[in-house]
Design a protein around this motif. Structure first.
Motif: not given
Length: 400
Positions: A31-33, A182-184, A189-191, A233-237
């Motif tokens: 919940w902290t995240i 990965v998503w949060p 990062g996008s913000i 993020s280590s995500h491919k995209w």
């Protein structure tokens, strides 16, 4: 009867043991995240709303809903930070203590302390901003008085701390939780990327998009933030996800804010504003984001400097290849609609009286200056790409 003698295994001293902390088989994001992510989203919405408020209504008081929403970030992030520091320092969870750093006798993940500084900076900026306006009047620019810079730096510190916090948790976790985080991380990062677009708004405004200065401004900040988040993020995209999220976050207010009525309450009024005035159509950063991911996939075993030499110029040139002709379209009457929004002007913007808003400006007076500035943009892109890769690589390794 033969006897087997048990030989005790050697016990390594604590300082020579490898640091391995494995998170429990949890699948839910703490919940902290969520509090940290929600606070950062509130500040982004409040900041976008506040800029539109200044363009549509003018500054009446510090206690506008937009200002309060911005400071909600400091409150929500502060709650998560204080809880984490207290429970890690004084709690009985040994795994949490081992996955922390110590500062002034307090224990918590490193990102928590970075975010704590950001909260203090944001909360301190509030009374200073109110005093500044009472003493000196209205702002000249978005990035102008010291309180605004203190607020922006504090907000960036919150985001950097949040990403380090999430990355450390990702690296200590595995399976579903690791993939979910990965998503949060990409959202924060996008913000950051969207906030940086606001900070470089002046040199990258529509009438400057045919200048080398525009692409130099992009090269100085965008590869650093986008690649750090995407690679970290280590995500491919990863970079593509960040670019797509940033586009959605910035185009949303353009389409939604004009639905709300607003009227100027300060002068001089050069435009008869009747509804909230949004910011511009976002930069086409999604294209260099895709190019960056493709190159990262093609150059997996190359050195970081070689990656930077390829990716940096490709980032700037691919962005220029799409933004330059798109700027021609944004200057045309075809873009003056709700979708692209080039017909909006703030009430204090004397567009119809002092200058032609649909005409490109000349910044570099000669072709030589233009070329030298573009060379500077390419060199800067290599450096910021290398820093972004280093930052992302650090987030891939961080555990505490």
């Amino acid at each position: 009867m033969s006897q087997v003698q048990a030989i005790p295994a050697p016990v390594l001293p604590a300082e020579s043991r490898p640091f391995v902390v494995t998170a429990p088989a949890a699948t839910a994001i703490p919940w902290t995240i969520w509090f940290v992510t929600a606070g950062i989203c509130c500040a982004f919405i409040g900041g976008t709303w506040d800029i539109s408020w200044h363009m549509s209504i003018g500054r009446e008081t510090f206690w506008t809903p937009a200002h309060l929403l911005i400071q909600t970030e400091a409150v929500l992030v502060g709650i998560a930070v204080i809880y984490t520091i207290l429970t890690t320092t004084f709690g009985s969870d040994s795994a949490a203590r081992e996955a922390s750093v110590e500062i002034l006798g307090l224990h918590a993940p490193a990102g928590t302390f970075i975010a704590a500084w950001g909260c203090i900076s944001m909360l301190t900026s509030a009374p200073l901003d109110n005093w500044w306006h009472d003493a000196y009047g209205l702002d000249v620019k978005i990035v102008s008085p010291p309180p605004h810079m203190m607020l922006m730096l504090g907000s960036l510190a919150n985001k950097f701390g949040a990403m380090a916090w999430m990355a450390g948790l990702m690296n200590r976790s595995q399976g579903i939780l690791q993939r979910r985080l990965v998503w949060p991380l990409a959202l924060v990062g996008s913000i950051c990327v969207a906030q940086l677009q606001i900070m470089i708004m002046s040199p990258t405004w529509i009438w400057n998009m045919h200048t080398a200065t525009c692409y130099l401004a992009v090269a100085l900040v965008m590869p650093l933030m986008m690649i750090a988040t995407g690679w970290g993020s280590s995500h491919k995209w990863g970079c593509t996800i960040v670019g797509l999220m940033c586009t959605v976050l910035t185009v949303g207010p353009l389409w939604l804010l004009p639905f709300f009525p607003a009227h100027p309450k300060l002068g001089p009024v050069y435009h008869n504003v009747t509804h909230m005035v949004p910011l511009r159509f976002p930069l086409l950063l999604i294209v260099p984001a895709i190019v960056t991911d493709l190159l990262l996939q093609r150059l997996p075993q190359r050195s970081y400097w070689l990656k930077a030499l390829w990716i940096g110029p490709a980032f700037v040139l691919s962005f220029m290849a799409v933004q330059w002709p798109f700027a021609n379209f944004l200057m045309s009457p075809a873009s003056r609609n709700w979708f692209f929004g080039t017909q909006y002007f703030g009430y204090a913007d004397p567009a119809q009286f002092l200058y032609d808003p649909y005409q490109f400006h000349v910044v570099e007076k000669t072709p030589l200056i233009f070329m030298l500035t573009m060379v500077g943009a390419l060199v800067a892109s290599v450096m910021t790409t290398r820093m972004g890769l280093a930052w992302g690589n650090w987030m891939r390794r961080i555990r505490r």
